[in-house]
Motif scaffolding. Structure first.
Motif, PDB file in Angstrom:
ATOM      1  N   ARG A  52       0.828  -1.209   0.000  1.00 24.32           N
ATOM      2  CA  ARG A  52       0.000   0.000   0.000  1.00 24.32           C
ATOM      3  C   ARG A  52       0.863   1.260   0.000  1.00 24.32           C
ATOM      4  N   GLU A  53       1.950   1.244   0.724  1.00 22.90           N
ATOM      5  CA  GLU A  53       2.848   2.401   0.683  1.00 22.90           C
ATOM      6  C   GLU A  53       3.485   2.558  -0.699  1.00 22.90           C
ATOM      7  N   MET A  54       3.802   1.452  -1.355  1.00 27.80           N
ATOM      8  CA  MET A  54       4.382   1.556  -2.691  1.00 27.80           C
ATOM      9  C   MET A  54       3.403   2.183  -3.673  1.00 27.80           C
ATOM     10  N   ILE A  55       2.139   1.730  -3.652  1.00 24.04           N
ATOM     11  CA  ILE A  55       1.201   2.302  -4.616  1.00 24.04           C
ATOM     12  C   ILE A  55       0.896   3.761  -4.285  1.00 24.04           C
ATOM     13  N   THR A  56       0.883   4.110  -3.005  1.00 22.85           N
ATOM     14  CA  THR A  56       0.708   5.517  -2.644  1.00 22.85           C
ATOM     15  C   THR A  56       1.843   6.352  -3.208  1.00 22.85           C
ATOM     16  N   PHE A  57       3.063   5.865  -3.085  1.00 21.92           N
ATOM     17  CA  PHE A  57       4.210   6.559  -3.661  1.00 21.92           C
ATOM     18  C   PHE A  57       3.993   6.770  -5.156  1.00 21.92           C
ATOM     19  N   CYS A  58       3.466   5.774  -5.848  1.00 18.87           N
ATOM     20  CA  CYS A  58       3.222   5.882  -7.290  1.00 18.87           C
ATOM     21  C   CYS A  58       2.113   6.879  -7.601  1.00 18.87           C
ATOM     22  N   PHE A  59       1.023   6.864  -6.818  1.00 18.88           N
ATOM     23  CA  PHE A  59      -0.037   7.859  -7.022  1.00 18.88           C
ATOM     24  C   PHE A  59       0.539   9.269  -6.952  1.00 18.88           C
ATOM     25  N   LEU A  60       1.352   9.521  -5.929  1.00 17.48           N
ATOM     26  CA  LEU A  60       1.883  10.852  -5.687  1.00 17.48           C
ATOM     27  C   LEU A  60       2.905  11.255  -6.745  1.00 17.48           C
ATOM     28  N   ALA A  61       3.792  10.333  -7.087  1.00  9.94           N
ATOM     29  CA  ALA A  61       4.814  10.641  -8.091  1.00  9.94           C
ATOM     30  C   ALA A  61       4.180  10.945  -9.435  1.00  9.94           C
ATOM     31  N   ALA A  62       3.155  10.191  -9.795  1.00 13.22           N
ATOM     32  CA  ALA A  62       2.564  10.322 -11.122  1.00 13.22           C
ATOM     33  C   ALA A  62       1.717  11.572 -11.271  1.00 13.22           C
ATOM     34  N   GLN A  63       1.060  12.022 -10.202  1.00  9.25           N
ATOM     35  CA  GLN A  63       0.217  13.208 -10.363  1.00  9.25           C
ATOM     36  C   GLN A  63       1.018  14.488 -10.281  1.00  9.25           C
ATOM     37  N   GLY A  64       2.191  14.459  -9.676  1.00  5.48           N
ATOM     38  CA  GLY A  64       3.027  15.643  -9.604  1.00  5.48           C
ATOM     39  C   GLY A  64       2.487  16.681  -8.642  1.00  5.48           C
ATOM     40  N   GLY A  65       3.343  17.613  -8.241  1.00  5.78           N
ATOM     41  CA  GLY A  65       2.928  18.680  -7.354  1.00  5.78           C
ATOM     42  C   GLY A  65       2.718  18.263  -5.918  1.00  5.78           C
ATOM     43  N   CYS A  66       3.150  17.073  -5.565  1.00  8.39           N
ATOM     44  CA  CYS A  66       2.938  16.536  -4.213  1.00  8.39           C
ATOM     45  C   CYS A  66       4.271  16.175  -3.567  1.00  8.39           C
ATOM     46  N   GLU A  67       5.301  16.952  -3.856  1.00  7.88           N
ATOM     47  CA  GLU A  67       6.631  16.567  -3.411  1.00  7.88           C
ATOM     48  C   GLU A  67       6.764  16.440  -1.893  1.00  7.88           C
ATOM     49  N   PRO A  68       6.160  17.337  -1.083  1.00  9.40           N
ATOM     50  CA  PRO A  68       6.277  17.129   0.367  1.00  9.40           C
ATOM     51  C   PRO A  68       5.699  15.790   0.808  1.00  9.40           C
ATOM     52  N   GLN A  69       4.531  15.451   0.265  1.00  6.26           N
ATOM     53  CA  GLN A  69       3.924  14.161   0.602  1.00  6.26           C
ATOM     54  C   GLN A  69       4.725  12.997   0.021  1.00  6.26           C
ATOM     55  N   LEU A  70       5.309  13.220  -1.148  1.00  2.00           N
ATOM     56  CA  LEU A  70       6.105  12.170  -1.777  1.00  2.00           C
ATOM     57  C   LEU A  70       7.345  11.857  -0.946  1.00  2.00           C
TER      58      LEU A  70
END
Length: 230
Positions: free
Chosen positions: A164-182
């Motif tokens: 689940r943490e891996m897919i969350t990382f992918c959601f955030l990386a792919a949408q962009g603009g979420c670097e603090p959360q990434l």
């Protein structure tokens, strides 16, 4: 549309890059099911619903179960919103139905409306440490993050916390603009055993689907998360 007929030069180079060069790059390989899990999450993040539709059958043939596919999509709602996720849920339902999979699938929930906050906070602590135990008290959005994002989704079976943490990382990386959360979730991944080298492999396998700028940003976030760990 068959791009081999309409755009043969493009089709040849993209097929080689995404289907051969990236997959077989020495030191950047992933097991097929892990790679497809990352790619499906990445396509959700970048809103690549057409490619998602074409990739999903291959993912299902390579070890992604119907439950796993559904769990990836469900969890995406917490990070992308239902407005962006609904078309993907429709695709999963269409593909599974066409393959003879009976819907609905078996339930995976482990919480109730009464205990989702408590168990969601426990999941946050398991991933990010004891400092998250009372984070839900810092306003209603943080409470929703605990009871909804973590209590409703992370506590479900079908995927473990590391996945689940891996897919969350992918959601955030792919949408962009979420670097603090990434950066934060890169650290959460590392806490779950998804180390720096693994995360770089994940990003590498997703380059054809999100391009170089967001991939390079994700690598930088991984590096920052790793540096804070000493």
């Amino acid at each position: 549309m068959d791009y081999r007929q309409t755009d043969p030069e493009f089709a040849e180079r993209f097929a080689y890059f995404a289907g051969d060069e990236v997959i077989n790059e020495e030191g950047q390989q992933l097991k097929a099911d892990v790679r497809y899990m990352a790619i499906l999450a990445t396509l959700l993040g970048c809103q690549g619903v057409g490619v998602f539709r074409s990739v999903l059958p291959r993912a299902l043939d390579s070890g992604i179960t119907p439950v796993m596919a559904k769990e990836i999509v469900y969890q995406a709602v917490a990070y992308l919103g239902i407005g962006r996720v609904q078309p993907f849920l429709d695709v999963v339902n269409e593909v599974l139905t066409a393959r003879g999979v009976a819907l609905p699938l078996d339930g995976q929930a482990t919480t109730t409306l009464a205990d989702r906050l408590e168990k969601g906070a426990q999941a946050q602590v398991a991933i990010f440490g004891d400092g998250m135990a009372e984070a839900w008290k810092n306003g209603h959005i943080n409470r929703w993050l605990s009871d909804n994002c973590f209590g409703d989704y992370y506590t479900r079976t079908g995927l473990d916390l590391a996945q689940r943490e891996m897919i969350t990382f992918c959601f955030l990386a792919a949408q962009g603009g979420c670097e603090p959360q990434l950066i934060a979730h890169a650290g959460g991944n590392m806490n779950m055993g998804n180390d720096k080298a693994f995360l770089i492999r994940v990003v590498s396998q997703c380059v054809p689907y999100i391009g170089y700028p967001r991939s390079l940003n994700a690598i930088r976030c991984i590096e920052q998360a790793a540096q804070t760990r000493g």
